[in-house]
Design an enzyme around this catalytic site. Structure first.
Site, PDB file in Angstrom:
ATOM      1  N   ASP A 193      53.775  56.253 -29.030  1.00 38.10           N
ATOM      2  CA  ASP A 193      55.109  55.647 -28.921  1.00 38.10           C
ATOM      3  C   ASP A 193      56.048  56.294 -27.898  1.00 38.10           C
ATOM      4  O   ASP A 193      56.474  55.680 -26.917  1.00 38.10           O
ATOM      5  CB  ASP A 193      55.783  55.592 -30.306  1.00 38.10           C
ATOM      6  CG  ASP A 193      55.723  56.913 -31.093  1.00 38.10           C
ATOM      7  OD1 ASP A 193      55.146  57.892 -30.589  1.00 38.10           O
ATOM      8  OD2 ASP A 193      56.267  56.960 -32.219  1.00 38.10           O
TER       9      ASP A 193
ATOM     10  N   GLU B 135      64.002  53.883 -36.400  1.00 38.97           N
ATOM     11  CA  GLU B 135      63.770  53.127 -35.152  1.00 38.97           C
ATOM     12  C   GLU B 135      64.516  51.793 -35.065  1.00 38.97           C
ATOM     13  O   GLU B 135      65.025  51.423 -33.996  1.00 38.97           O
ATOM     14  CB  GLU B 135      62.258  52.907 -34.933  1.00 38.97           C
ATOM     15  CG  GLU B 135      61.482  54.179 -34.582  1.00 38.97           C
ATOM     16  CD  GLU B 135      61.227  55.092 -35.774  1.00 38.97           C
ATOM     17  OE1 GLU B 135      61.357  54.624 -36.923  1.00 38.97           O
ATOM     18  OE2 GLU B 135      60.908  56.279 -35.573  1.00 38.97           O
TER      19      GLU B 135
ATOM     20  N   ARG C 277      63.260  68.243 -32.501  1.00 34.97           N
ATOM     21  CA  ARG C 277      64.260  68.427 -33.563  1.00 34.97           C
ATOM     22  C   ARG C 277      65.085  69.691 -33.345  1.00 34.97           C
ATOM     23  O   ARG C 277      66.315  69.660 -33.447  1.00 34.97           O
ATOM     24  CB  ARG C 277      63.569  68.497 -34.936  1.00 34.97           C
ATOM     25  CG  ARG C 277      62.781  67.237 -35.254  1.00 34.97           C
ATOM     26  CD  ARG C 277      62.219  67.265 -36.667  1.00 34.97           C
ATOM     27  NE  ARG C 277      61.119  66.308 -36.790  1.00 34.97           N
ATOM     28  CZ  ARG C 277      60.823  65.637 -37.889  1.00 34.97           C
ATOM     29  NH1 ARG C 277      61.523  65.800 -38.977  1.00 34.97           N
ATOM     30  NH2 ARG C 277      59.802  64.806 -37.920  1.00 34.97           N
TER      31      ARG C 277
ATOM     32  N   GLU D  54      57.309  68.523 -32.617  1.00 36.07           N
ATOM     33  CA  GLU D  54      58.338  68.369 -33.648  1.00 36.07           C
ATOM     34  C   GLU D  54      59.442  69.410 -33.484  1.00 36.07           C
ATOM     35  O   GLU D  54      60.621  69.115 -33.666  1.00 36.07           O
ATOM     36  CB  GLU D  54      57.720  68.481 -35.052  1.00 36.07           C
ATOM     37  CG  GLU D  54      56.695  67.408 -35.383  1.00 36.07           C
ATOM     38  CD  GLU D  54      57.301  66.011 -35.549  1.00 36.07           C
ATOM     39  OE1 GLU D  54      58.529  65.871 -35.474  1.00 36.07           O
ATOM     40  OE2 GLU D  54      56.513  65.058 -35.753  1.00 36.07           O
TER      41      GLU D  54
ATOM     42  N   THR E 207      64.076  61.693 -28.356  1.00 38.20           N
ATOM     43  CA  THR E 207      63.425  60.819 -29.331  1.00 38.20           C
ATOM     44  C   THR E 207      63.804  61.163 -30.765  1.00 38.20           C
ATOM     45  O   THR E 207      63.413  60.484 -31.704  1.00 38.20           O
ATOM     46  CB  THR E 207      61.890  60.814 -29.128  1.00 38.20           C
ATOM     47  OG1 THR E 207      61.319  59.771 -29.901  1.00 38.20           O
ATOM     48  CG2 THR E 207      61.272  62.148 -29.520  1.00 38.20           C
TER      49      THR E 207
HETATM   50  C1  DMJ Z   1      61.225  61.194 -35.404  1.00 35.49           C
HETATM   51  O1  DMJ Z   1      60.835  62.503 -35.564  1.00 35.49           O
HETATM   52  C2  DMJ Z   1      61.231  60.787 -33.968  1.00 35.49           C
HETATM   53  O2  DMJ Z   1      61.988  59.651 -33.806  1.00 35.49           O
HETATM   54  C3  DMJ Z   1      59.845  60.555 -33.435  1.00 35.49           C
HETATM   55  O3  DMJ Z   1      59.861  60.078 -32.126  1.00 35.49           O
HETATM   56  C4  DMJ Z   1      59.129  59.569 -34.302  1.00 35.49           C
HETATM   57  N1  DMJ Z   1      59.165  59.900 -35.667  1.00 35.49           N
HETATM   58  C5  DMJ Z   1      60.407  60.323 -36.271  1.00 35.49           C
HETATM   59  C6  DMJ Z   1      61.244  59.220 -36.866  1.00 35.49           C
HETATM   60  O4  DMJ Z   1      60.586  58.164 -37.356  1.00 35.49           O
END
Ligand code: DMJ
Length: 629
Positions: free
Chosen positions: A393, A529, A264, A260, A618
């Site tokens: 994912d 998403e 981020r 995370e 992501t």
């Molecule tokens: C985000 O932190 C990122 O997109 C991660 O890959 C999946 N979860 C959240 C958003 O849903």
């Protein structure tokens, strides 16, 4: 007397020579002024791009800033400050060009007076810079689209521009449209809540007008930096930058989740560095990157899930020595980029080793990976369960994106990606009833489950990105089918917002829709998403229906999740329009991802984060695609 003796022709030649010498003299006198001026009165932009980090050798400079688009219709939105449209090619649009005003409301800022002083200085520097525009030199993009494969085509028409501009490499900025303005308005509303009640904290609790901490690192603020840049919210960006400069400290005795904080914080700082060219963000990225490295000190080199960034220690969760597969395989774009920028290969080495190891592991099912991996043995655990949702994912997403980032040379990544998509087709694809929607289910020990997380809706976008980069057209077909399904996950629900998880009906039943929702799954966390995939689909097809779908979703977020006093909230019940049960939390990815992808989806400008130059991590933070060899 002699002059008179000269012929007419001779006299004309002498006069011409005199005139010529006089003109040359004037020109050389004027041009002497410029280098002198630029030395003593350097623009703030130039100062910021210099490597000013002690001990940091800047190996690769920041790439071009994203086009700053906002405010074309600023008149409609009085709060928005008009932005100067660039006139010259290669003049960098960056925070120091911003129209800076003192913060409107920053009672929560500890360093209020210091802040105003810095803002004043920046305003001054900004003014000075404006007078010096003509001497700013900006080399423009150093990262070009990959030439090594067929140049991808984009269906969206490029903005019309006079051919003379085109010849000079200039582009007429595409004006912001009404839908984009609505996104800006939504962002500002969300930001108001964050600023008023949660400034410098991780997440806004918009109903209780307070905040929650996860890592205690201003998560929402960092996640939102590049969104503000892209939306052209200059004043907000500059204010947030000041917080990063003065208050963002990583030397804290705090446990953070490696994944995370990488996607981020590290991702957010790196992309903001690239867009703004401001070395402050690289400095901070390097700091957090170094502090996360202890996570890789495990017997298998598969990183632990948690790191104490102050103490330099790392550990797995209390109940297991496993890590989540998606987490250890979705930190690569960021660490690889950090190595490229700093010249310190340790970051890339650590994450590449994870990918190489996972590539060789047994326990996959036609390219599909289990959800856990042991940090001691390095083996997959809890075998037999396969999903494209939570815990797996972004493994699939990063296979493709690393391949793109590295110039499409790392064949193992591509092989694993192609094999995995074949695995999805073979084991996880089904069609629902009555609408025959193609969806991605799950496999548990040989049993198919018609369950699909909203998280899986990243997949149409990723498939489309692969097809755009030369992979099989079948992937695009599948992307088209899946994005329709993801849209139906909103459309078939009472609030027009998707739940966290749906179950699809495999058999037609009278009065039943395709989508069924279990009571425990009917929350919506403002996730990105689907709009993320809508953005890719629109970029690559130019089909306006994707914009219209995104527009519906934005309106439903406004209807059911907007908190009047500022901010948006996740909700507990997407099936109850009269009481969606607000949860009192605005996730950082709503600003980092959801609104950013909305803004990009509504744009017709392919150069607003050009997908041949940038790859999104992501968490929707764009990072440059490396120069192909
Ligand atoms: C985000 O932190 C990122 O997109 C991660 O890959 C999946 N979860 C959240 C958003 O849903």
């Amino acid at each position: 007397k002699k002059w008179k003796q000269l012929s007419r022709l001779q006299r004309s030649i002498i006069l011409f020579l005199f005139a010529f010498l006089a003109v040359c003299g004037v020109i050389s006198f004027t041009s002497m002024g410029e280098p002198w001026k630029s030395l003593t009165n350097k623009s703030l932009d130039e100062q910021r791009t210099e490597p000013e980090i002690p001990g940091l050798k800047l190996v690769n400079p920041a790439v071009l800033p994203a086009p700053q688009k906002a405010d074309a219709n600023a008149g409609d939105y009085p709060e928005l400050s008009p932005q100067k449209q660039p006139k010259l090619p290669h003049i960098r649009r960056s925070p120091s060009n911003l129209q800076i005003k003192p913060p409107r409301r920053d009672v929560r800022l500890k360093t209020r007076h210091a802040t105003s002083k810095i803002v004043e200085e920046l305003v001054q520097a900004d003014k000075e810079e404006k007078t010096e525009k003509s001497v700013i030199s900006w080399r423009g993009a150093v990262i070009e689209p990959d030439q090594s494969t067929e140049p991808p085509s984009s269906k969206i028409k490029e903005s019309e521009k006079p051919s003379s501009l085109e010849a000079e490499g200039q582009k007429e900025p595409v004006p912001i449209n009404e839908r984009q303005m609505a996104v800006i308005e939504a962002f500002r509303h969300a930001w108001k809540g964050y600023k008023d009640f949660a400034w410098g904290h991780d997440e806004l609790k918009p109903l209780s007008k307070s905040y929650s901490e996860w890592f205690g690192l201003g998560l929402t603020l960092i996640d939102a930096l590049d969104t503000m840049w892209i939306l052209g919210l200059k004043e907000e960006f500059e204010e947030a930058r000041i917080w990063v400069a003065n208050d963002l400290v990583f030397d804290k005795n705090v446990d953070v989740n490696l994944f995370e904080s990488t996607i981020r914080i590290l991702g957010g700082l790196l992309s903001t560095y690239h867009l703004s060219g401001d070395s402050l963000f690289l400095e901070k990225a390097k700091d957090i990157g170094n502090r996360l490295m202890p996570a890789f000190k495990t017997p298998s080199k598969i990183p632990y899930s948690d790191v104490n960034i102050g103490r330099g220690t790392a550990h797995p969760p209390r109940w297991t020595s496993d890590s989540t597969v998606a987490e250890v395989t979705s930190i690569q774009l960021e660490f690889r980029e950090l190595s490229r920028l700093t010249g310190d290969e340790k970051f890339q080495k650590a994450v590449d080793e994870v990918m190489k190891h996972v590539h060789t592991l047994s326990g996959k099912n036609d390219g599909l990976v289990p959800m856990f991996i042991n940090t001691n043995s390095g083996q997959f655990t809890h075998l037999g369960v396969y999903t494209l949702g939570a815990r797996a994912d972004s493994y699939y997403e990063y296979l493709l994106k690393q391949w793109i980032q590295g110039g499409k040379k790392e064949n193992e990544l591509l092989e694993d990606y192609m094999r995995a998509i074949e695995g999805v087709k073979k084991h996880l694809l089904q069609r629902s009833q009555p609408k025959k929607l193609t969806f991605v289910g799950e496999l548990a020990h040989g049993h198919f489950s018609a369950k699909m997380d909203h998280l899986v809706c990243f997949l149409p976008g990723t498939l489309a990105l692969g097809a755009h980069n030369g992979l099989t057209a079948d992937h695009m077909k599948l992307a088209e089918a899946l994005i329709e399904t993801c849209y139906q996950m909103y459309e078939q629900v009472e609030t027009g917002l998707s739940p966290e998880i749906v179950h699809f009906n495999l058999h037609a039943q009278k009065g039943h829709k395709d989508v069924e929702i279990k009571p425990a799954d009917r929350h919506n966390l403002l996730r990105p998403e689907t709009v993320e995939s809508l953005f890719y689909m629109y970029r690559f097809t130019g089909d306006k229906k994707y914009q219209d779908w995104g527009w519906e979703i934005l309106q439903n977020f406004n209807k059911y999740t907007r908190v009047p006093t500022g901010g948006y909230t996740s909700i507990n019940n997407v099936q109850n329009p009269s009481n969606p049960e607000p949860r009192d939390k605005m996730e950082s990815f709503f600003l980092g991802e959801t609104l950013k992808y909305m803004f990009l989806l509504f744009s017709d400008d392919v150069d607003l984060i050009n997908l041949d130059k940038f790859v999104f991590n992501t968490e929707a933070h764009p990072l440059p695609i490396w120069v192909p060899a």
